[in-house]
Motif scaffolding. Structure first.
Motif, PDB file in Angstrom:
ATOM      1  N   VAL A 295       5.380   1.404 -14.122  1.00 45.07           N
ATOM      2  CA  VAL A 295       6.023   2.462 -14.908  1.00 45.07           C
ATOM      3  C   VAL A 295       6.326   3.606 -13.958  1.00 45.07           C
ATOM      4  CG1 VAL A 295       5.802   4.067 -16.843  1.00 45.07           C
ATOM      5  CG2 VAL A 295       4.815   1.784 -17.029  1.00 45.07           C
ATOM      6  N   TYR A 296       7.577   4.058 -13.937  1.00 45.40           N
ATOM      7  CA  TYR A 296       7.996   5.141 -13.030  1.00 45.40           C
ATOM      8  C   TYR A 296       7.529   4.894 -11.591  1.00 45.40           C
ATOM      9  CZ  TYR A 296       9.238   7.686 -17.275  1.00 45.40           C
ATOM     10  OH  TYR A 296       9.813   8.053 -18.475  1.00 45.40           O
ATOM     11  N   GLY A 297       7.713   3.652 -11.108  1.00 45.02           N
ATOM     12  CA  GLY A 297       7.457   3.371  -9.697  1.00 45.02           C
ATOM     13  C   GLY A 297       6.009   3.196  -9.309  1.00 45.02           C
ATOM     14  N   ARG A 298       5.096   3.218 -10.321  1.00 46.38           N
ATOM     15  CA  ARG A 298       3.665   3.052 -10.025  1.00 46.38           C
ATOM     16  C   ARG A 298       3.063   1.968 -10.899  1.00 46.38           C
ATOM     17  NH1 ARG A 298       1.110   7.126 -12.212  1.00 46.38           N
ATOM     18  NH2 ARG A 298      -0.860   6.233 -11.532  1.00 46.38           N
ATOM     19  N   VAL A 299       2.102   1.239 -10.346  1.00 45.69           N
ATOM     20  CA  VAL A 299       1.390   0.246 -11.144  1.00 45.69           C
ATOM     21  C   VAL A 299       0.321   0.967 -11.958  1.00 45.69           C
ATOM     22  CG1 VAL A 299      -0.165  -1.751 -11.058  1.00 45.69           C
ATOM     23  CG2 VAL A 299       1.835  -1.663  -9.551  1.00 45.69           C
TER      24      VAL A 299
ATOM     25  N   GLU B 262       0.830  -1.205   0.000  1.00 41.15           N
ATOM     26  CA  GLU B 262       0.000   0.000   0.000  1.00 41.15           C
ATOM     27  C   GLU B 262       0.865   1.256   0.000  1.00 41.15           C
ATOM     28  OE1 GLU B 262      -3.627  -1.845   2.758  1.00 41.15           O
ATOM     29  OE2 GLU B 262      -2.256  -0.361   3.601  1.00 41.15           O
ATOM     30  N   GLY B 263       0.756   2.031  -1.038  1.00 40.19           N
ATOM     31  CA  GLY B 263       1.378   3.359  -1.087  1.00 40.19           C
ATOM     32  C   GLY B 263       2.873   3.381  -0.820  1.00 40.19           C
ATOM     33  N   LEU B 264       3.585   2.410  -1.386  1.00 43.29           N
ATOM     34  CA  LEU B 264       5.023   2.317  -1.119  1.00 43.29           C
ATOM     35  C   LEU B 264       5.786   3.457  -1.824  1.00 43.29           C
ATOM     36  CD1 LEU B 264       6.257   0.103   0.621  1.00 43.29           C
ATOM     37  CD2 LEU B 264       6.987  -1.046  -1.466  1.00 43.29           C
ATOM     38  N   GLU B 265       6.692   4.066  -1.066  1.00 48.23           N
ATOM     39  CA  GLU B 265       7.501   5.170  -1.598  1.00 48.23           C
ATOM     40  C   GLU B 265       8.966   4.877  -1.347  1.00 48.23           C
ATOM     41  OE1 GLU B 265       6.258   8.172  -2.765  1.00 48.23           O
ATOM     42  OE2 GLU B 265       4.133   7.867  -2.304  1.00 48.23           O
TER      43      GLU B 265
ATOM     44  N   GLY C  47      16.747  12.413  -6.080  1.00 50.54           N
ATOM     45  CA  GLY C  47      15.528  12.999  -6.641  1.00 50.54           C
ATOM     46  C   GLY C  47      14.664  11.985  -7.380  1.00 50.54           C
ATOM     47  N   LEU C  48      15.161  10.755  -7.478  1.00 47.33           N
ATOM     48  CA  LEU C  48      14.449   9.762  -8.295  1.00 47.33           C
ATOM     49  C   LEU C  48      13.473   8.946  -7.448  1.00 47.33           C
ATOM     50  CD1 LEU C  48      16.028   7.875 -11.105  1.00 47.33           C
ATOM     51  CD2 LEU C  48      14.927   6.469  -9.371  1.00 47.33           C
ATOM     52  N   ARG C  49      12.232   8.831  -7.910  1.00 50.51           N
ATOM     53  CA  ARG C  49      11.234   8.052  -7.171  1.00 50.51           C
ATOM     54  C   ARG C  49      11.164   6.653  -7.761  1.00 50.51           C
ATOM     55  NH1 ARG C  49       7.225  11.309  -4.506  1.00 50.51           N
ATOM     56  NH2 ARG C  49       7.750  13.515  -4.705  1.00 50.51           N
ATOM     57  N   ALA C  50      11.882   5.714  -7.139  1.00 53.65           N
ATOM     58  CA  ALA C  50      11.902   4.340  -7.646  1.00 53.65           C
ATOM     59  C   ALA C  50      10.596   3.627  -7.310  1.00 53.65           C
ATOM     60  CB  ALA C  50      13.096   3.587  -7.057  1.00 53.65           C
ATOM     61  N   SER C  51       9.989   3.971  -6.169  1.00 53.40           N
ATOM     62  CA  SER C  51       8.603   3.564  -5.873  1.00 53.40           C
ATOM     63  C   SER C  51       7.838   4.837  -5.588  1.00 53.40           C
ATOM     64  CB  SER C  51       8.532   2.645  -4.644  1.00 53.40           C
ATOM     65  OG  SER C  51       9.253   1.467  -4.863  1.00 53.40           O
ATOM     66  N   ASP C  52       6.710   5.000  -6.284  1.00 54.92           N
ATOM     67  CA  ASP C  52       5.997   6.273  -6.217  1.00 54.92           C
ATOM     68  C   ASP C  52       4.511   6.008  -5.993  1.00 54.92           C
ATOM     69  OD1 ASP C  52       5.270   8.896  -6.424  1.00 54.92           O
ATOM     70  OD2 ASP C  52       5.622   9.054  -8.583  1.00 54.92           O
ATOM     71  N   GLY C  53       4.171   5.622  -4.754  1.00 57.22           N
ATOM     72  CA  GLY C  53       2.777   5.290  -4.469  1.00 57.22           C
ATOM     73  C   GLY C  53       2.411   3.932  -5.036  1.00 57.22           C
ATOM     74  N   LEU C  54       3.311   2.966  -4.814  1.00 60.59           N
ATOM     75  CA  LEU C  54       3.129   1.618  -5.378  1.00 60.59           C
ATOM     76  C   LEU C  54       2.100   0.814  -4.584  1.00 60.59           C
ATOM     77  CD1 LEU C  54       4.036  -0.762  -7.199  1.00 60.59           C
ATOM     78  CD2 LEU C  54       5.970  -1.085  -5.671  1.00 60.59           C
TER      79      LEU C  54
ATOM     80  N   ALA D 105      12.027   0.864 -14.117  1.00 61.43           N
ATOM     81  CA  ALA D 105      10.667   1.180 -13.646  1.00 61.43           C
ATOM     82  C   ALA D 105      10.532   1.028 -12.135  1.00 61.43           C
ATOM     83  CB  ALA D 105       9.646   0.278 -14.344  1.00 61.43           C
ATOM     84  N   GLY D 106      11.445   0.253 -11.530  1.00 60.71           N
ATOM     85  CA  GLY D 106      11.404   0.087 -10.073  1.00 60.71           C
ATOM     86  C   GLY D 106      11.012  -1.314  -9.628  1.00 60.71           C
ATOM     87  N   LYS D 107      11.158  -2.292 -10.506  1.00 59.19           N
ATOM     88  CA  LYS D 107      10.752  -3.667 -10.184  1.00 59.19           C
ATOM     89  C   LYS D 107      11.653  -4.268  -9.103  1.00 59.19           C
ATOM     90  CE  LYS D 107      11.276  -4.890 -14.502  1.00 59.19           C
ATOM     91  NZ  LYS D 107      11.732  -3.594 -15.066  1.00 59.19           N
ATOM     92  N   SER D 108      12.971  -4.186  -9.311  1.00 63.00           N
ATOM     93  CA  SER D 108      13.906  -4.757  -8.327  1.00 63.00           C
ATOM     94  C   SER D 108      13.810  -4.018  -6.996  1.00 63.00           C
ATOM     95  CB  SER D 108      15.347  -4.703  -8.838  1.00 63.00           C
ATOM     96  OG  SER D 108      15.483  -5.563  -9.939  1.00 63.00           O
ATOM     97  N   THR D 109      13.586  -2.713  -7.068  1.00 64.23           N
ATOM     98  CA  THR D 109      13.429  -1.932  -5.834  1.00 64.23           C
ATOM     99  C   THR D 109      12.189  -2.412  -5.082  1.00 64.23           C
ATOM    100  OG1 THR D 109      14.472  -0.038  -6.897  1.00 64.23           O
ATOM    101  CG2 THR D 109      13.187   0.414  -4.914  1.00 64.23           C
ATOM    102  N   ALA D 110      11.130  -2.722  -5.802  1.00 66.35           N
ATOM    103  CA  ALA D 110       9.912  -3.239  -5.160  1.00 66.35           C
ATOM    104  C   ALA D 110      10.209  -4.575  -4.485  1.00 66.35           C
ATOM    105  CB  ALA D 110       8.797  -3.394  -6.198  1.00 66.35           C
ATOM    106  N   ILE D 111      10.893  -5.471  -5.208  1.00 67.77           N
ATOM    107  CA  ILE D 111      11.227  -6.788  -4.636  1.00 67.77           C
ATOM    108  C   ILE D 111      12.096  -6.602  -3.389  1.00 67.77           C
ATOM    109  CG2 ILE D 111      12.537  -8.930  -5.015  1.00 67.77           C
ATOM    110  CD1 ILE D 111      10.169  -9.175  -6.712  1.00 67.77           C
ATOM    111  N   GLY D 112      13.074  -5.702  -3.471  1.00 69.02           N
ATOM    112  CA  GLY D 112      13.970  -5.452  -2.335  1.00 69.02           C
ATOM    113  C   GLY D 112      13.224  -4.957  -1.101  1.00 69.02           C
ATOM    114  N   GLN D 113      12.176  -4.196  -1.331  1.00 69.59           N
ATOM    115  CA  GLN D 113      11.388  -3.704  -0.191  1.00 69.59           C
ATOM    116  C   GLN D 113      10.502  -4.821   0.375  1.00 69.59           C
ATOM    117  OE1 GLN D 113      10.190   0.775  -0.764  1.00 69.59           O
ATOM    118  NE2 GLN D 113      10.343  -0.172  -2.774  1.00 69.59           N
ATOM    119  N   ILE D 114      10.046  -5.709  -0.499  1.00 65.47           N
ATOM    120  CA  ILE D 114       9.214  -6.823  -0.018  1.00 65.47           C
ATOM    121  C   ILE D 114      10.064  -7.785   0.813  1.00 65.47           C
ATOM    122  CG2 ILE D 114       7.758  -8.776  -0.705  1.00 65.47           C
ATOM    123  CD1 ILE D 114       7.144  -7.152  -3.316  1.00 65.47           C
ATOM    124  N   THR D 115      11.318  -8.006   0.381  1.00 67.91           N
ATOM    125  CA  THR D 115      12.188  -8.928   1.138  1.00 67.91           C
ATOM    126  C   THR D 115      12.763  -8.266   2.389  1.00 67.91           C
ATOM    127  OG1 THR D 115      14.150  -8.259  -0.088  1.00 67.91           O
ATOM    128  CG2 THR D 115      12.937 -10.164  -0.929  1.00 67.91           C
ATOM    129  N   GLY D 116      12.749  -6.933   2.430  1.00 69.43           N
ATOM    130  CA  GLY D 116      13.287  -6.235   3.595  1.00 69.43           C
ATOM    131  C   GLY D 116      14.704  -5.743   3.420  1.00 69.43           C
TER     132      GLY D 116
END
Ligand SMILES: Nc1ncnc2c1ncn2[C@@H]1O[C@H](COP(=O)(O)OP(=O)(O)OP(=O)(O)O)[C@@H](O)[C@H]1O
Length: 253
Positions: A223-227, A10-13, A18-25, A43-54
């Motif tokens: 795309v740009y950190g958002r689904v 929910e709303g991952l940032e 200055g780059l938003r790798a997750s932007d309200g994901l 687009a921020g896919k690996s960054t999303a996975i990294g946040q899910i794994t911690g």
């Protein structure tokens, strides 16, 4: 459980400068589904996975697993709760066999210390489940006793998948399992993942669209950190925003 979702984001940032790798994901993975996360490079896919794994702490937002907030939980505790990942770059002990690598993962999953890892590689009580994992991951029996260093790229990916399965995950996070594989190896991995469907929920980050469209129950487009869209392959293919932002005729969509 958060509206039936196994994983809810929910709303991952996440900002890097200055780059938003997750932007309200926002993203949901349902129990047992194979959910593909696709999107252009960066687009921020690996960054999303990294946040899910911690491994990457989010700046804001929440991650719920089986209804519980795991946003601040350390990676190892997430693995124990049933979240397992495989890496874009395979990390195996090259001077050990595939079977020994898997035996060590079985031992780690049982909560034993790596201090005794040399014994683990000879312990039949670990080797038998290790072989079962390698079979589940698609590695033929004849390759179980081959040193990791001597395995082909696709076989190394299979061993890595076996390692991720050792923790008996309820959600498996796969970051580009087809990366670096030839066409026949990719097809073999696709078949292996098809075999795992229903046994474990999978969040699959993958650039190989043939594999994604063959496997995914649902696809989310980042795309740009958002689904920007989530749906079945047909729904995503038909989505005008997706076509404009990402998918092209050249990719056969
Ligand atoms: N540690 C970091 N420091 C600075 N910028 C980063 C860091 N990690 C990622 N980025 C940037 O964040 C953006 C998202 O990167 P990420 O690797 O998550 O994208 P991706 O969708 O996985 O890309 P690819 O498909 O190429 O693997 C990119 O612009 C990347 O350069």
């Amino acid at each position: 459980m958060s509206g039936g979702a196994l994983l809810r984001i929910e709303g991952l940032e996440k900002r890097f400068g200055g780059l938003r790798a997750s932007d309200g994901l926002d993203l949901d993975v349902l129990p047992g589904e194979l959910h593909a996360l696709i999107g252009p490079n960066g687009a921020g896919k690996s960054t999303a996975i990294g946040q899910i794994t911690g491994e990457i702490p989010p700046d804001a937002g929440r991650i719920l697993f089986e209804g519980e907030d795991i946003t601040r939980l350390p990676p190892a505790r997430r693995v124990r709760r049933g979240l397992s990942r495989s890496f874009q770059i395979v990390q195996l002990l090259d001077d050990e066999t595939a079977e020994a690598n898997a035996a060590l993962a079985v031992q780690a999953a049982q909560g034993h210390s790596f201090r005794f890892w040399r014994d683990a590689t000879r312990d039949e009580g670990l080797r038998a489940p290790a072989r079962a994992l390698l079979r589940r991951a698609g590695l033929p029996d004849a390759r179980h006793r081959v040193l990791a260093a001597d395995l082909a790229a696709g076989e190394r990916k299979q061993v890595e998948l076996a390692l991720a399965l050792a923790a008996s995950p309820r959600l498996l996070l796969l970051d580009e399992p087809m990366a670096g594989l030839g066409a026949s190896e990719s097809r073999a991995m696709t078949e292996t993942l098809r075999g795992l469907k229903g046994q474990v929920a999978i969040l699959l980050v993958e650039h190989d669209m043939e594999a994604v469209f063959a496997l995914a129950d649902r696809i989310s487009v980042l795309v740009y950190g958002r689904v920007i869209a989530t749906g079945t392959a047909a729904e995503v293919r038909a989505n005008a925003e997706v076509r404009a932002a990402y998918l092209t005729e050249e990719e056969g969509v």
